[in-house]
Motif scaffolding. Sequence first.
Motif, short mmCIF file in Angstrom:
data_model
loop_
_atom_site.label_atom_id
_atom_site.label_comp_id
_atom_site.label_asym_id
_atom_site.label_seq_id
_atom_site.Cartn_x
_atom_site.Cartn_y
_atom_site.Cartn_z
N ASN A 5 -6.13 -10.13 8.67
CA ASN A 5 -5.27 -8.99 8.99
C ASN A 5 -4.13 -9.47 9.89
N GLY A 7 4.13 -3.10 3.06
CA GLY A 7 3.82 -4.51 3.29
C GLY A 7 3.18 -4.73 4.65
N ALA A 8 3.71 -4.03 5.67
CA ALA A 8 3.10 -4.11 7.00
C ALA A 8 1.69 -3.52 7.00
N VAL A 18 -0.51 -3.48 4.60
CA VAL A 18 -1.46 -4.43 4.01
C VAL A 18 -1.85 -5.50 5.03
N LEU A 19 -0.92 -5.87 5.90
CA LEU A 19 -1.21 -6.90 6.89
C LEU A 19 -1.94 -6.34 8.10
N PHE A 75 8.55 -4.68 -0.03
CA PHE A 75 7.12 -4.96 0.16
C PHE A 75 6.88 -6.46 0.30
N GLY A 78 5.92 -8.59 3.78
CA GLY A 78 4.63 -9.25 3.72
C GLY A 78 4.74 -10.76 3.82
N GLU A 89 3.86 -13.33 7.13
CA GLU A 89 2.93 -14.44 6.93
C GLU A 89 3.57 -15.78 7.28
N PHE A 105 -0.25 -12.50 0.10
CA PHE A 105 -0.72 -11.85 1.32
C PHE A 105 -1.50 -10.58 1.03
N PHE A 106 -1.22 -9.91 -0.08
CA PHE A 106 -1.81 -8.61 -0.36
C PHE A 106 -3.23 -8.71 -0.93
#
Length: 564
Positions: free
Chosen positions: A71, A176-177, A179-180, A221, A225, A229, A242-243
């Motif tokens: 994460n 995108g944020a 997912v992280l 996205f 992401g 990373e 990353f997803f």
Amino acid sequence: MDGRLRRWGLLAGQGVVLSLGAGVLLFYVNRLFGELPLYAGDEGAYLIRALYARQLAFDPGRYQMVQPVANTLYFAIIRLVDDLSLNVIPWMRLIGAASYFGGLALLYSIAVKECGRKVALGFLLIAAVFPYYRFAFSAMPDGVYAGLLCLIAFVVYRTFLSRPLLGAVLVGGLSGALVLVKPHGVVVVAAYAALCLVDTLVRRAGLLPLLGRLALFGLAFLTIGVGVELADGQPLSQAISFFRGSAYAEHLGHATAVNAWGVAALSATSMTALTAIFVAVPLIAAATVMLRERGPGQLDSADLAFLFVALCLAATLAMVTIFSFKMAVLETETRRLWGRYFEFYVPMLWLLAARPLSAWERSSTLRRRGLVAGAILVGLAGLLGALALGVRLNPWDGTAITAFASPDVVRFPFGYVGGSRLVAILATLAIALATLAGVSVRRAWPAYFVVLGLLSTRADDAWVGEFAQRSRTIEHELHVAGALILDVAGPTVVIVNDGNDGHIAFLRLKGRVTVRATPPGPLAERPLRNARSAIVFGDRTPGAGWRKVFSGRELAAYVREPTT
């Protein structure tokens, strides 16, 4: 006189509901200040991966039991808080709670704009007393995740129709944020694409604007992401994917179990049943108003924000069903009802349904109310059927749903005397009857969620109380043992029986040790090879050549005798 007494009675009832709801909330506020993880397995994994990433990357053998969670953005928040504070855990709990309630405040502002402050306050109460805040008040990403998802829904409300291209960029970047923060955020991709498709179909718009909007969403996205990373030092090959989420990608790579289809069907049934109980009212009411009273071509920004969150919920249920299908190979992980993966949608949907639900109440007929009450009863029957077929309600897996739990002396031996399930069933029957009778949802549903909050908190307190007492003992004994042996020249090994103890030990001793789990029985020399000192959980001893320097209730400390 009768009217005045009735008003006083209603006010008194609402006062009781507010008092009980506030009491449950304050119970969890009190948990902000603990210095050790309450959910040692999950909280511990996030903290260890965030704070000791470099040590573990350099020496993976230092602690191999910690889950491979990835994460990235949430880890960055943990590291920032750790740099700025003396104790990271209470601050992360506070950030989670602030994010969660801040997100609900954004959705409340939509309700105020759409139906006025007085009506919106009633729906805010429904959302506020739903006890998902149990996980918001934790050092897990759930609170931040729910808050960020509320922000995305708010952006959809403000931009989807008025500034579609800007909205696509903002939603894509925020997704995108998300997912992280937690890999589950990938459901937003499917939900947003479906929302764009629905909007294109109902408005009979062209294909080119749809493709342009989705292209901008995807670009934003990936930019956010991959950029985050890369800034975190990940190689490009890993940053691009990353997803996927490393832990979940690993689980999805498992071989398919023979009973996987049955496990997945049971998981889907139980989750759908709970969804019917908790949100059949806003879902059916909103759908009725959108389709029958305004028509699909008249969907406005508030309708689209509600539809977006509903699509996120549907995508989440599908994702968890797939996850259950692949996890069926692991017996310890099967037949669990992971409420915290989707329960946070309940307060979001109730808030976003404020306007259509108010309109539905004004024009509802017995037939319409019967449809909703029937959906609640079908959900209750489905849940009870799933529980009879072996679905487990662990108190660490859910919030309101654990009100339906019953004691399990094998997996849940924490002194909990039971009784919740019967009360929860009766409360659910009562709320279905109140819905059929046309009782105002702003009066009936806060009371229902408060009852579930009280029952689930009872179960939560039973197991946390047992673990918290033991964790305090372990924390104290680790402090003493560490002071005695960590300065001894040479490496220190901690021998544990399970991952929870390992996480607490690694965190409490600030990553200066190697943690190894060994099966019950005599302690072999191999796990202690090259160690000059050791901390051993339980009543096992290292054997000849070791001198005990500390003995506590949960663990003992040893140093290796010098050889002659």
